[in-house]
Scaffold this motif. Structure first.
Motif, PDB file in Angstrom:
ATOM      1  N   VAL A  70       0.805  -1.229   0.000  1.00 31.45           N
ATOM      2  CA  VAL A  70       0.000   0.000   0.000  1.00 31.45           C
ATOM      3  C   VAL A  70       0.836   1.276   0.000  1.00 31.45           C
ATOM      4  CG1 VAL A  70      -1.985  -1.082   1.106  1.00 31.45           C
ATOM      5  CG2 VAL A  70      -0.183  -0.085   2.518  1.00 31.45           C
ATOM      6  N   ALA A  71       2.126   1.200   0.315  1.00 35.71           N
ATOM      7  CA  ALA A  71       2.910   2.429   0.406  1.00 35.71           C
ATOM      8  C   ALA A  71       4.391   2.098   0.328  1.00 35.71           C
ATOM      9  CB  ALA A  71       2.599   3.186   1.700  1.00 35.71           C
ATOM     10  N   LEU A  72       5.179   3.160   0.237  1.00 35.73           N
ATOM     11  CA  LEU A  72       6.636   3.050   0.212  1.00 35.73           C
ATOM     12  C   LEU A  72       7.177   3.613   1.513  1.00 35.73           C
ATOM     13  CD1 LEU A  72       8.605   2.002  -1.984  1.00 35.73           C
ATOM     14  CD2 LEU A  72       9.048   4.383  -2.570  1.00 35.73           C
ATOM     15  N   VAL A  73       8.106   2.885   2.134  1.00 34.91           N
ATOM     16  CA  VAL A  73       8.724   3.321   3.381  1.00 34.91           C
ATOM     17  C   VAL A  73       9.893   4.243   3.066  1.00 34.91           C
ATOM     18  CG1 VAL A  73       9.700   2.506   5.579  1.00 34.91           C
ATOM     19  CG2 VAL A  73       8.031   1.124   4.362  1.00 34.91           C
ATOM     20  N   GLU A  74      10.256   5.072   4.027  1.00 30.27           N
ATOM     21  CA  GLU A  74      11.305   6.058   3.796  1.00 30.27           C
ATOM     22  C   GLU A  74      12.667   5.444   3.509  1.00 30.27           C
ATOM     23  OE1 GLU A  74      11.877   8.458   7.248  1.00 30.27           O
ATOM     24  OE2 GLU A  74      11.842   6.764   8.619  1.00 30.27           O
ATOM     25  N   ASP A  75      12.869   4.171   3.858  1.00 26.90           N
ATOM     26  CA  ASP A  75      14.138   3.526   3.543  1.00 26.90           C
ATOM     27  C   ASP A  75      14.102   2.798   2.203  1.00 26.90           C
ATOM     28  OD1 ASP A  75      12.538   1.381   4.104  1.00 26.90           O
ATOM     29  OD2 ASP A  75      13.778   0.545   5.693  1.00 26.90           O
ATOM     30  N   GLY A  76      13.002   2.954   1.445  1.00 31.93           N
ATOM     31  CA  GLY A  76      12.904   2.359   0.127  1.00 31.93           C
ATOM     32  C   GLY A  76      12.201   1.020   0.092  1.00 31.93           C
ATOM     33  N   SER A  77      11.899   0.430   1.234  1.00 34.38           N
ATOM     34  CA  SER A  77      11.171  -0.845   1.259  1.00 34.38           C
ATOM     35  C   SER A  77       9.673  -0.601   1.068  1.00 34.38           C
ATOM     36  CB  SER A  77      11.444  -1.578   2.574  1.00 34.38           C
ATOM     37  OG  SER A  77      11.017  -0.806   3.674  1.00 34.38           O
ATOM     38  N   VAL A  78       8.931  -1.673   0.943  1.00 34.33           N
ATOM     39  CA  VAL A  78       7.499  -1.607   0.693  1.00 34.33           C
ATOM     40  C   VAL A  78       6.746  -1.851   1.997  1.00 34.33           C
ATOM     41  CG1 VAL A  78       5.565  -2.602  -0.590  1.00 34.33           C
ATOM     42  CG2 VAL A  78       7.802  -2.369  -1.681  1.00 34.33           C
ATOM     43  N   HIS A  79       5.746  -1.032   2.237  1.00 33.35           N
ATOM     44  CA  HIS A  79       4.892  -1.212   3.411  1.00 33.35           C
ATOM     45  C   HIS A  79       3.662  -2.004   2.998  1.00 33.35           C
ATOM     46  CE1 HIS A  79       2.770  -0.497   7.133  1.00 33.35           C
ATOM     47  NE2 HIS A  79       1.763   0.037   6.477  1.00 33.35           N
ATOM     48  N   TYR A  80       3.406  -3.083   3.724  1.00 30.89           N
ATOM     49  CA  TYR A  80       2.291  -3.971   3.416  1.00 30.89           C
ATOM     50  C   TYR A  80       1.199  -3.828   4.473  1.00 30.89           C
ATOM     51  CZ  TYR A  80       5.448  -6.318   0.157  1.00 30.89           C
ATOM     52  OH  TYR A  80       6.309  -6.593  -0.872  1.00 30.89           O
ATOM     53  N   ARG A  81      -0.022  -3.986   4.008  1.00 38.96           N
ATOM     54  CA  ARG A  81      -1.153  -4.125   4.931  1.00 38.96           C
ATOM     55  C   ARG A  81      -1.469  -5.615   5.004  1.00 38.96           C
ATOM     56  NH1 ARG A  81      -4.080  -4.692   8.582  1.00 38.96           N
ATOM     57  NH2 ARG A  81      -6.106  -3.722   8.966  1.00 38.96           N
ATOM     58  N   ASP A  82      -1.035  -6.236   6.093  1.00 41.26           N
ATOM     59  CA  ASP A  82      -1.188  -7.672   6.269  1.00 41.26           C
ATOM     60  C   ASP A  82      -2.284  -7.905   7.308  1.00 41.26           C
ATOM     61  OD1 ASP A  82      -1.002 -10.381   6.566  1.00 41.26           O
ATOM     62  OD2 ASP A  82       1.181 -10.442   6.742  1.00 41.26           O
ATOM     63  N   TYR A  83      -3.461  -8.291   6.844  1.00 42.25           N
ATOM     64  CA  TYR A  83      -4.603  -8.426   7.738  1.00 42.25           C
ATOM     65  C   TYR A  83      -4.465  -9.618   8.672  1.00 42.25           C
ATOM     66  CZ  TYR A  83      -7.015  -4.881   5.010  1.00 42.25           C
ATOM     67  OH  TYR A  83      -7.357  -3.697   4.400  1.00 42.25           O
ATOM     68  N   ARG A  84      -3.740 -10.638   8.288  1.00 41.80           N
ATOM     69  CA  ARG A  84      -3.593 -11.798   9.161  1.00 41.80           C
ATOM     70  C   ARG A  84      -2.607 -11.523  10.296  1.00 41.80           C
ATOM     71  NH1 ARG A  84      -3.470 -17.270   5.619  1.00 41.80           N
ATOM     72  NH2 ARG A  84      -3.618 -18.091   7.752  1.00 41.80           N
ATOM     73  N   GLU A  85      -1.694 -10.575  10.093  1.00 37.75           N
ATOM     74  CA  GLU A  85      -0.774 -10.183  11.154  1.00 37.75           C
ATOM     75  C   GLU A  85      -1.350  -9.042  11.988  1.00 37.75           C
ATOM     76  OE1 GLU A  85       2.093 -11.433  12.154  1.00 37.75           O
ATOM     77  OE2 GLU A  85       2.047 -13.057  10.675  1.00 37.75           O
ATOM     78  N   VAL A  86      -1.947  -8.047  11.315  1.00 36.64           N
ATOM     79  CA  VAL A  86      -2.565  -6.894  11.981  1.00 36.64           C
ATOM     80  C   VAL A  86      -4.023  -6.843  11.527  1.00 36.64           C
ATOM     81  CG1 VAL A  86      -2.457  -4.411  12.377  1.00 36.64           C
ATOM     82  CG2 VAL A  86      -0.350  -5.694  11.948  1.00 36.64           C
ATOM     83  N   PRO A  87      -4.926  -7.503  12.243  1.00 37.53           N
ATOM     84  CA  PRO A  87      -6.290  -7.654  11.735  1.00 37.53           C
ATOM     85  C   PRO A  87      -7.093  -6.363  11.649  1.00 37.53           C
ATOM     86  CG  PRO A  87      -6.093  -8.542  13.954  1.00 37.53           C
ATOM     87  CD  PRO A  87      -4.711  -8.216  13.509  1.00 37.53           C
ATOM     88  N   TRP A 132       8.362   2.864  14.805  1.00 38.30           N
ATOM     89  CA  TRP A 132       7.532   3.633  13.890  1.00 38.30           C
ATOM     90  C   TRP A 132       8.366   3.994  12.671  1.00 38.30           C
ATOM     91  CZ3 TRP A 132       9.140   8.586  12.623  1.00 38.30           C
ATOM     92  CH2 TRP A 132      10.129   9.131  13.457  1.00 38.30           C
ATOM     93  N   THR A 133       7.694   4.351  11.598  1.00 36.84           N
ATOM     94  CA  THR A 133       8.376   4.733  10.369  1.00 36.84           C
ATOM     95  C   THR A 133       7.476   5.626   9.542  1.00 36.84           C
ATOM     96  OG1 THR A 133       9.577   3.867   8.440  1.00 36.84           O
ATOM     97  CG2 THR A 133       7.546   2.751   9.061  1.00 36.84           C
ATOM     98  N   ARG A 134       8.079   6.348   8.609  1.00 37.55           N
ATOM     99  CA  ARG A 134       7.322   7.212   7.696  1.00 37.55           C
ATOM    100  C   ARG A 134       7.051   6.447   6.397  1.00 37.55           C
ATOM    101  NH1 ARG A 134      11.361  10.506   9.774  1.00 37.55           N
ATOM    102  NH2 ARG A 134      10.659  12.265  11.038  1.00 37.55           N
ATOM    103  N   ILE A 135       5.870   6.630   5.875  1.00 40.51           N
ATOM    104  CA  ILE A 135       5.498   6.012   4.609  1.00 40.51           C
ATOM    105  C   ILE A 135       4.791   7.054   3.750  1.00 40.51           C
ATOM    106  CG2 ILE A 135       5.217   3.742   5.676  1.00 40.51           C
ATOM    107  CD1 ILE A 135       2.159   4.176   5.402  1.00 40.51           C
ATOM    108  N   ARG A 136       4.642   6.724   2.476  1.00 44.60           N
ATOM    109  CA  ARG A 136       3.832   7.559   1.581  1.00 44.60           C
ATOM    110  C   ARG A 136       3.222   6.647   0.524  1.00 44.60           C
ATOM    111  NH1 ARG A 136       5.483  13.031  -1.895  1.00 44.60           N
ATOM    112  NH2 ARG A 136       3.340  13.837  -2.043  1.00 44.60           N
ATOM    113  N   SER A 137       1.914   6.736   0.392  1.00 48.37           N
ATOM    114  CA  SER A 137       1.210   5.885  -0.567  1.00 48.37           C
ATOM    115  C   SER A 137       1.283   6.497  -1.957  1.00 48.37           C
ATOM    116  CB  SER A 137      -0.251   5.718  -0.152  1.00 48.37           C
ATOM    117  OG  SER A 137      -0.887   6.979  -0.034  1.00 48.37           O
ATOM    118  N   PRO A 138       1.289   5.688  -2.996  1.00 53.21           N
ATOM    119  CA  PRO A 138       1.261   6.222  -4.363  1.00 53.21           C
ATOM    120  C   PRO A 138      -0.092   6.866  -4.637  1.00 53.21           C
ATOM    121  CG  PRO A 138       0.990   3.853  -4.390  1.00 53.21           C
ATOM    122  CD  PRO A 138       1.296   4.218  -2.978  1.00 53.21           C
ATOM    123  N   HIS A 139      -0.098   7.820  -5.544  1.00 54.47           N
ATOM    124  CA  HIS A 139      -1.359   8.486  -5.860  1.00 54.47           C
ATOM    125  C   HIS A 139      -2.263   7.538  -6.643  1.00 54.47           C
ATOM    126  CE1 HIS A 139      -4.203  11.663  -6.714  1.00 54.47           C
ATOM    127  NE2 HIS A 139      -4.168  11.323  -7.988  1.00 54.47           N
TER     128      HIS A 139
END
Length: 445
Positions: A158-175, A394-401
């Motif tokens: 769903v977004a890009l993390v400030e270190d260049g990795s990808v931020h995922y929305r994982d419902y099974r880990e964070v419901p 915590w970390t900063r992220i930004r979602s693509p438009h």
């Protein structure tokens, strides 16, 4: 000689142009080589300047005194390897006894300045080993998601993390999660990105949108939609009834006896056989204040809504029901039961907010640094947010438009995946395929 100088000038000019207009291209062509060379040449000096060295061992000091030799220099942490990445460089460092990973985290700003990079983050891999990630440029200035990202059932990028990795929305880990942000902060774009990615998965999407304009365009992919508080109360109670029915199915399938293997004892829908497994449901609530606020002292409808939400947040994970709640604020001023509901929402995402108290509502029990970071998001960075974890990180992220058209097109393209849920049949959106005619404009007299 003249040709060599001209070639060097052309290459230097090209590098400067890429660094200004295309920082990602500059990093892949020139930045990686320059950074690796700088790290190799300056590593020991930087570690010493940032106070990340330790004194020589006692036996070396004693040997120097006995032999009347100069005092040995400070010991530099051993650099295990350097790994260039698409957006930066990763260093894996072996710490000396007595050093702590927090020392490297505290020295992040000094390391950033010394190595000439945009961002430095660190994390402990295992006892005695720390990994430092150097980000070569501002990856959140122009979000470009990788062409290939890891995906899975209920795990979406769903977004890009400030270190260049990808931020995922994982419902099974964070419901369950809550996303807050002021108007024009990018909260709706983040919501569209989530729905666009979920549309291609075999899950049921349920929406509650009292504004009537945010989720209704996705009607072809929604199994149920409520656009007013009365329908929302009935819909949430129908979800609670479905959840209770799912637990009955799990209990019937358990069949626990003395000779039943542990792996065959069902405790949630993922332990059920595929033929019995109910479809997972993701519930998106666009504005929580429209459901929780009330002008009445004893509002029975509001009590029904909050009670159902709390029950879904407490018990819904094992039944395959997940909550995504969005709002501008999520504080106790919304009434009784809100803090109990918020305590069940593990995922915390905060876009730009107008006051510190809003950020404290989400991150007050996670990290004060995350609260400060959420209040420092500029107005020009729509879609930028801070994500907090229960571990205190915590970390900063930004979602693509993601435009409304892109999200709607994804929902229409995967409309055939929309499951029929008997318990929610009366909340299924009514689709009108008739063309909409433009209103006639009266001619001027």
């Amino acid at each position: 000689m003249t040709r060599v100088l001209i070639a060097v000038a052309v290459v230097a000019g090209l590098a400067l142009l890429l660094k200004w207009r295309r920082p990602a291209w500059y990093w892949l062509t020139f930045g990686i080589a320059f950074s690796v060379l700088r790290i190799r040449l300056r590593y020991a000096a930087v570690m010493d300047a940032c106070h990340l060295t330790v004194p020589a061992s006692r036996w070396r000091l004693a040997l120097a005194r006995w032999s009347k030799r100069p005092v040995p220099q400070q010991r530099v942490p051993r650099l295990l390897w350097i790994k260039p990445t698409r957006t930066g460089v990763r260093l894996r460092i072996k710490m000396w006894p007595g050093q702590d990973a927090f020392e490297f985290s505290a020295a992040a700003d000094r390391l950033r300045h010394s190595f000439g990079v945009h961002q430095v983050t660190s994390r402990e891999i295992k006892p005695g080993v720390v990994e430092i990630t150097l980000t070569g440029y501002d990856v959140l200035k122009r979000v470009q998601m990788p062409a290939k990202t890891g995906r899975g059932l209920l795990k979406i990028p769903v977004a890009l993390v400030e270190d260049g990795s990808v931020h995922y929305r994982d419902y099974r880990e964070v419901p369950h999660s809550v996303t807050v942000g002021a108007t024009q902060s990018g909260k709706s774009v983040f919501q569209r990105t989530v729905i666009k990615e979920l549309a291609a998965q075999p899950v049921a999407l349920v929406g509650i949108d009292c504004k009537k304009i945010e989720l209704s365009p996705f009607a072809r992919r929604l199994s149920a939609l409520a656009d007013n508080p009365d329908d929302a109360a009935d819909l949430l109670e129908a979800l609670v009834a479905r959840m209770e029915g799912t637990y009955d199915v799990i209990r019937r399938e358990q069949r626990i006896s003395a000779d039943t293997p542990d792996a065959e004892i069902a405790a949630n829908i993922w332990d059920l056989p595929e033929v019995l497994r109910p479809v997972p449901i993701v519930v998106t609530i666009d504005e929580i204040a429209e459901l929780a606020l009330s002008t009445k002292k004893n509002d029975r409808r509001r009590d029904r809504i909050i009670t159902a939400l709390v029950r879904l947040a407490q018990l819904g994970r094992a039944a395959g029901i997940f909550l995504d709640i969005y709002g501008q604020r999520f504080g106790s001023e919304l009434g009784d039961g809100i803090t109990m509901l918020r305590a069940q929402l593990t995922g915390r995402t905060v876009h730009r907010v107008n006051d510190e108290s809003t950020a404290k509502m989400a991150f007050g029990d996670i990290s004060p640094h995350a609260v400060f970071a959420a209040t420092q998001i500029p107005n020009t960075r729509r879609g930028m947010a801070v994500v907090g974890y229960s571990t205190g990180e915590w970390t900063r992220i930004r979602s693509p438009h993601t435009s409304m058209r892109q999200a709607v097109s994804a929902c229409n393209r995967h409309a055939d995946l929309t499951p029929e849920l008997p318990e929610l049949a009366r909340f299924r959106p009514v689709l009108d395929d008739a063309p909409i005619e433009a209103p006639a404009v009266a001619e001027a007299a």
